[in-house]
Design a protein around this motif. Structure first.
Motif, short mmCIF file in Angstrom:
data_model
loop_
_atom_site.label_atom_id
_atom_site.label_comp_id
_atom_site.label_asym_id
_atom_site.label_seq_id
_atom_site.Cartn_x
_atom_site.Cartn_y
_atom_site.Cartn_z
N ALA A 48 -107.76 -42.01 -83.19
CA ALA A 48 -106.44 -41.78 -82.58
C ALA A 48 -106.57 -40.71 -81.48
O ALA A 48 -107.28 -39.72 -81.64
CB ALA A 48 -105.45 -41.32 -83.64
N ASN A 49 -105.89 -40.93 -80.37
CA ASN A 49 -105.92 -39.98 -79.26
C ASN A 49 -105.18 -38.69 -79.62
O ASN A 49 -104.12 -38.74 -80.24
CB ASN A 49 -105.29 -40.60 -78.02
N PRO A 50 -105.71 -37.55 -79.20
CA PRO A 50 -105.01 -36.29 -79.45
C PRO A 50 -103.82 -36.15 -78.52
O PRO A 50 -103.70 -36.86 -77.52
CB PRO A 50 -106.08 -35.24 -79.12
N GLU A 51 -102.94 -35.22 -78.82
CA GLU A 51 -101.80 -34.91 -77.96
C GLU A 51 -102.07 -33.58 -77.26
O GLU A 51 -102.80 -32.74 -77.76
CB GLU A 51 -100.52 -34.78 -78.79
N GLY A 52 -101.46 -33.42 -76.10
CA GLY A 52 -101.52 -32.14 -75.39
C GLY A 52 -102.65 -31.99 -74.41
O GLY A 52 -102.77 -30.97 -73.75
N ILE A 53 -103.51 -33.01 -74.26
CA ILE A 53 -104.58 -32.95 -73.27
C ILE A 53 -104.07 -33.64 -72.01
O ILE A 53 -103.78 -34.83 -72.01
CB ILE A 53 -105.87 -33.61 -73.78
N ASP A 54 -103.95 -32.86 -70.93
CA ASP A 54 -103.39 -33.38 -69.69
C ASP A 54 -104.43 -34.05 -68.80
O ASP A 54 -104.20 -35.13 -68.28
CB ASP A 54 -102.70 -32.25 -68.92
N TYR A 55 -105.56 -33.36 -68.60
CA TYR A 55 -106.58 -33.88 -67.70
C TYR A 55 -107.97 -33.62 -68.27
O TYR A 55 -108.20 -32.59 -68.91
CB TYR A 55 -106.49 -33.20 -66.32
N VAL A 56 -108.89 -34.53 -67.97
CA VAL A 56 -110.30 -34.33 -68.27
C VAL A 56 -111.08 -34.68 -67.02
O VAL A 56 -110.90 -35.75 -66.43
CB VAL A 56 -110.77 -35.21 -69.46
N PHE A 57 -111.94 -33.76 -66.60
CA PHE A 57 -112.83 -33.99 -65.47
C PHE A 57 -114.26 -34.04 -66.01
O PHE A 57 -114.67 -33.15 -66.75
CB PHE A 57 -112.72 -32.86 -64.45
N ILE A 58 -114.99 -35.08 -65.66
CA ILE A 58 -116.39 -35.22 -66.08
C ILE A 58 -117.23 -35.31 -64.82
O ILE A 58 -116.98 -36.18 -63.97
CB ILE A 58 -116.59 -36.46 -66.96
N ASN A 59 -118.21 -34.41 -64.70
CA ASN A 59 -119.03 -34.32 -63.49
C ASN A 59 -118.17 -34.17 -62.24
O ASN A 59 -118.46 -34.71 -61.18
CB ASN A 59 -119.96 -35.52 -63.35
N GLY A 60 -117.04 -33.46 -62.36
CA GLY A 60 -116.16 -33.22 -61.24
C GLY A 60 -115.23 -34.37 -60.89
O GLY A 60 -114.46 -34.27 -59.94
N LYS A 61 -115.29 -35.46 -61.65
CA LYS A 61 -114.45 -36.62 -61.39
C LYS A 61 -113.35 -36.71 -62.44
O LYS A 61 -113.60 -36.52 -63.62
CB LYS A 61 -115.28 -37.90 -61.42
N LEU A 62 -112.14 -37.04 -61.99
CA LEU A 62 -111.02 -37.20 -62.91
C LEU A 62 -111.29 -38.39 -63.82
O LEU A 62 -111.46 -39.51 -63.36
CB LEU A 62 -109.72 -37.40 -62.14
#
Length: 95
Positions: A48-62
């Motif tokens: 199940a996906n968590p709540e409250g995570i707005d953005y994730v950048f991996i290697n500088g990419k959204l």
């Protein structure tokens, strides 16, 4: 900027492009609401996906934008460049 929670483990494993927010480094960043972050997974729903995570950048990419996965190929395999445990095995001889 020094990210203490990630810098020491990155240095310990010899991952020189990790652990810092600086030009030329691999930028892996999670932007979250400290008051709203919540793990929704349990025994019956382990993915199940968590709540409250707005953005994730991996290697500088959204990679995640307000819960929507944008880039599933932003990551790459991470390999340790030095031994995790540096120890010597001593042999004991009868004297």
């Amino acid at each position: 900027m020094r990210c203490k929670a990630t810098l020491l483990p990155a240095e310990t494993l010899g991952l020189h492009e990790k652990g810092r927010l600086r030009e030329g480094m691999d930028a892996d960043v999670v932007v979250f609401d400290i008051m709203g972050i919540m793990d929704k997974a349990d025994f019956g729903i382990p993915d199940a996906n968590p709540e409250g995570i707005d953005y994730v950048f991996i290697n500088g990419k959204l990679a995640l934008d307000k819960g929507e996965i944008i880039d599933t190929r932003a990551g790459k395999a991470v390999r340790c460049t030095k031994p995790v445990y540096d120890y010597t095995i001593y042999k004991y001889h009868d004297m």
